[in-house]
Design an enzyme around this catalytic site. Sequence first.
Site, short mmCIF file in Angstrom:
data_model
loop_
_atom_site.label_atom_id
_atom_site.label_comp_id
_atom_site.label_asym_id
_atom_site.label_seq_id
_atom_site.Cartn_x
_atom_site.Cartn_y
_atom_site.Cartn_z
N GLU A 133 3.64 5.55 6.76
CA GLU A 133 2.67 5.70 7.87
C GLU A 133 2.21 4.31 8.29
O GLU A 133 2.40 3.33 7.54
CB GLU A 133 1.45 6.49 7.38
CG GLU A 133 1.80 7.90 6.92
CD GLU A 133 0.58 8.68 6.46
OE1 GLU A 133 -0.55 8.11 6.43
OE2 GLU A 133 0.76 9.86 6.13
N ARG A 260 17.58 6.37 -4.86
CA ARG A 260 17.70 4.93 -5.16
C ARG A 260 19.12 4.54 -5.56
O ARG A 260 19.64 3.52 -5.07
CB ARG A 260 16.65 4.52 -6.21
CG ARG A 260 15.29 4.42 -5.56
CD ARG A 260 14.13 4.10 -6.47
NE ARG A 260 12.92 4.02 -5.65
CZ ARG A 260 11.70 4.26 -6.07
NH1 ARG A 260 11.47 4.58 -7.34
NH2 ARG A 260 10.67 4.17 -5.25
N GLU A 383 13.26 2.85 0.30
CA GLU A 383 13.31 3.56 -1.00
C GLU A 383 12.67 2.71 -2.11
O GLU A 383 13.14 2.69 -3.24
CB GLU A 383 14.75 3.92 -1.39
CG GLU A 383 15.47 4.80 -0.40
CD GLU A 383 14.74 6.12 -0.17
OE1 GLU A 383 14.23 6.33 0.95
OE2 GLU A 383 14.64 6.90 -1.10
C1 LIG Z 1 15.09 0.54 8.75
C2 LIG Z 1 14.04 1.22 7.91
C3 LIG Z 1 14.22 2.54 7.56
C4 LIG Z 1 13.24 3.22 6.84
N1 LIG Z 1 13.41 4.54 6.54
C5 LIG Z 1 12.39 5.23 5.99
C6 LIG Z 1 12.46 6.66 5.84
O1 LIG Z 1 13.49 7.29 6.12
N2 LIG Z 1 11.36 7.29 5.38
C7 LIG Z 1 10.22 6.65 5.05
O2 LIG Z 1 9.26 7.29 4.66
N3 LIG Z 1 10.14 5.29 5.13
C8 LIG Z 1 11.18 4.58 5.60
N4 LIG Z 1 11.09 3.22 5.75
C9 LIG Z 1 9.88 2.53 5.33
C10 LIG Z 1 10.08 1.76 4.03
O3 LIG Z 1 10.28 2.64 2.97
C11 LIG Z 1 8.84 0.88 3.86
O4 LIG Z 1 8.94 -0.17 4.80
C12 LIG Z 1 8.72 0.33 2.46
O5 LIG Z 1 8.38 1.36 1.58
C13 LIG Z 1 7.67 -0.76 2.34
O6 LIG Z 1 6.46 -0.34 2.87
P1 LIG Z 1 5.68 -1.24 3.93
O7 LIG Z 1 6.64 -1.59 5.00
O8 LIG Z 1 4.42 -0.57 4.32
O9 LIG Z 1 5.36 -2.57 3.16
P2 LIG Z 1 4.12 -2.87 2.20
O10 LIG Z 1 3.93 -1.78 1.23
O11 LIG Z 1 2.96 -3.24 3.07
O12 LIG Z 1 4.67 -4.14 1.46
C14 LIG Z 1 4.78 -5.44 2.05
C15 LIG Z 1 5.28 -6.41 1.01
O13 LIG Z 1 4.35 -6.44 -0.11
C16 LIG Z 1 5.02 -6.13 -1.33
N5 LIG Z 1 4.15 -5.31 -2.18
C17 LIG Z 1 3.47 -4.19 -1.85
N6 LIG Z 1 2.79 -3.71 -2.91
C18 LIG Z 1 3.05 -4.56 -3.94
C19 LIG Z 1 2.62 -4.61 -5.31
N7 LIG Z 1 1.82 -3.68 -5.82
N8 LIG Z 1 3.09 -5.61 -6.08
C20 LIG Z 1 3.91 -6.57 -5.56
N9 LIG Z 1 4.32 -6.58 -4.27
C21 LIG Z 1 3.91 -5.58 -3.48
C22 LIG Z 1 6.24 -5.31 -0.91
O14 LIG Z 1 7.26 -5.38 -1.88
C23 LIG Z 1 6.63 -5.98 0.40
O15 LIG Z 1 7.39 -7.12 0.14
C24 LIG Z 1 12.07 2.52 6.43
C25 LIG Z 1 11.91 1.18 6.76
C26 LIG Z 1 12.86 0.53 7.50
C27 LIG Z 1 12.64 -0.92 7.86
#
Ligand SMILES: Cc1cc2nc3c(=O)[nH]c(=O)nc-3n(C[C@H](O)[C@H](O)[C@H](O)COP(=O)(O)OP(=O)(O)OC[C@H]3O[C@@H](n4cnc5c(N)ncnc54)[C@H](O)[C@@H]3O)c2cc1C
Length: 406
Positions: A133, A260, A383
């Site tokens: 979201e 995964r 994932e």
């Molecule tokens: C092309 C594409 C396809 C996708 N497909 C799907 C889908 O089919 N379904 C779906 O639900 N989602 C999907 N996603 C979303 C994807 O799973 C998320 O982008 C991902 O889970 C990361 O979440 P975020 O982008 O909010 O990043 P954030 O959670 O905001 O993270 C940003 C950065 O901070 C790091 N970080 C966050 N928390 C921690 C922690 N506790 N410790 C250390 N580092 C941390 C992360 O590793 C990352 O590098 C997709 C994304 C893309 C780009």
Amino acid sequence: MIDFELSKPIENARQMIHMMAEQTMRPISREYDEREHVEPTEWHQMIWSVSQGSEVGFGGGKSDKKGPSERHLASTVTIEELSWGDAGLYLSIPNAGLGGAAVAAAGTPAQRQRFLARFSEGEPKWAAMAITEPGCGSDSAAITTTAARDGDHWVLNGTKIYCTSGHRALDKSKGFVVVWATVDKSAGRAGIKAFIVEAGTPGVTVTKVEDKLGIRASDTAELVLEDCRIPLDNLLGSPEVKTQGSEGFKGVMATFDATRPAVAASAIGIGRAAVDFVRDALEKAGVAIRYDAPLSKLGALERDFMEMESNLQAARLLTWRASWMMDRGMVNNLEASMCKAKAGLAVTQVTQKAVEMLGPLGYSRKLLLEKWMRDAKINDIFEGTQQINLMIVARRILGYSAKELS
Ligand SMILES: Cc1cc2nc3c(=O)[nH]c(=O)nc-3n(C[C@H](O)[C@H](O)[C@H](O)COP(=O)(O)OP(=O)(O)OC[C@H]3O[C@@H](n4cnc5c(N)ncnc54)[C@H](O)[C@@H]3O)c2cc1C
């Protein structure tokens, strides 16, 4: 007993899929990278009809007719070959995909039949999974999309972003999206459940399809749910909110144990495409890799190339182990995160190195190397990002809970 050889049926299928990837995916790879959002309809029809007759299933979702078997390992090998062909096209294949994995992990036998049978008949269909979201990514417990019970329906409200195949599942076929939502915000993780929203349900709209760096043949959609009413039986698992423990949440999280290794396999396929290309290029330039030479005698190119190969090999062995465990009904949570973390990192490094080794040609759009480098990075993000999967590995090895290590 330990055995690293693929069985005859898997090896035969691997060879057949490799040939198909080479003959049908590579020739259209650049076209659907350049023309993002254009449907490779003819190719989808072809792959759909081929997969209807296949025991393996192109990316999961097929039922296992023979009981405990090599279904997951076969799927892993298939995904590597398809992604060697083109990872974006592989992700665009009409099948039960991530949504199907959620139904398989958390649905009842009746739900599996009701929602998955459609992938073995009729026109091409897609299923997707919507967790992410605008305010929630890695921390899936922060989901704000709500599901409220109203008589014999659930009513869903919220916005989901980055949903792979969301557009094709809802607008282009009679598929579905598995939507994660909370039935009780105050219960935290325990309140999060997975719901099936079928194509054609009033109240769900695809509001955007993303423009992306890589895997551009795959659609990545934004969905808005506004008073979206679905039958009670579209909930996967129990509606009960157990505040003591988080079994429901663990149930939906189990989806990742299956997805995964699939992402890891796709990463390895892209990496192998790059390694195969570089090997050919080196051979043409008269550089043969001397695997038997002592370290002190190796050239820089040879050393780099061997490192690329060994990283992919290590990732593949971890991925095969995680899949092999699934085929035996073993808990593979640790191994699934291990292979995903290793393969996501390996493919980004391997494809970058491949571009570097080819010099300006590697950076040119004449070759697919630069595309593979762009396609690679997503495997380190979706994932569960690299960091999140490493954290899960640490938690499992050290015996920490999510609260103790986050
Ligand atoms: C092309 C594409 C396809 C996708 N497909 C799907 C889908 O089919 N379904 C779906 O639900 N989602 C999907 N996603 C979303 C994807 O799973 C998320 O982008 C991902 O889970 C990361 O979440 P975020 O982008 O909010 O990043 P954030 O959670 O905001 O993270 C940003 C950065 O901070 C790091 N970080 C966050 N928390 C921690 C922690 N506790 N410790 C250390 N580092 C941390 C992360 O590793 C990352 O590098 C997709 C994304 C893309 C780009």
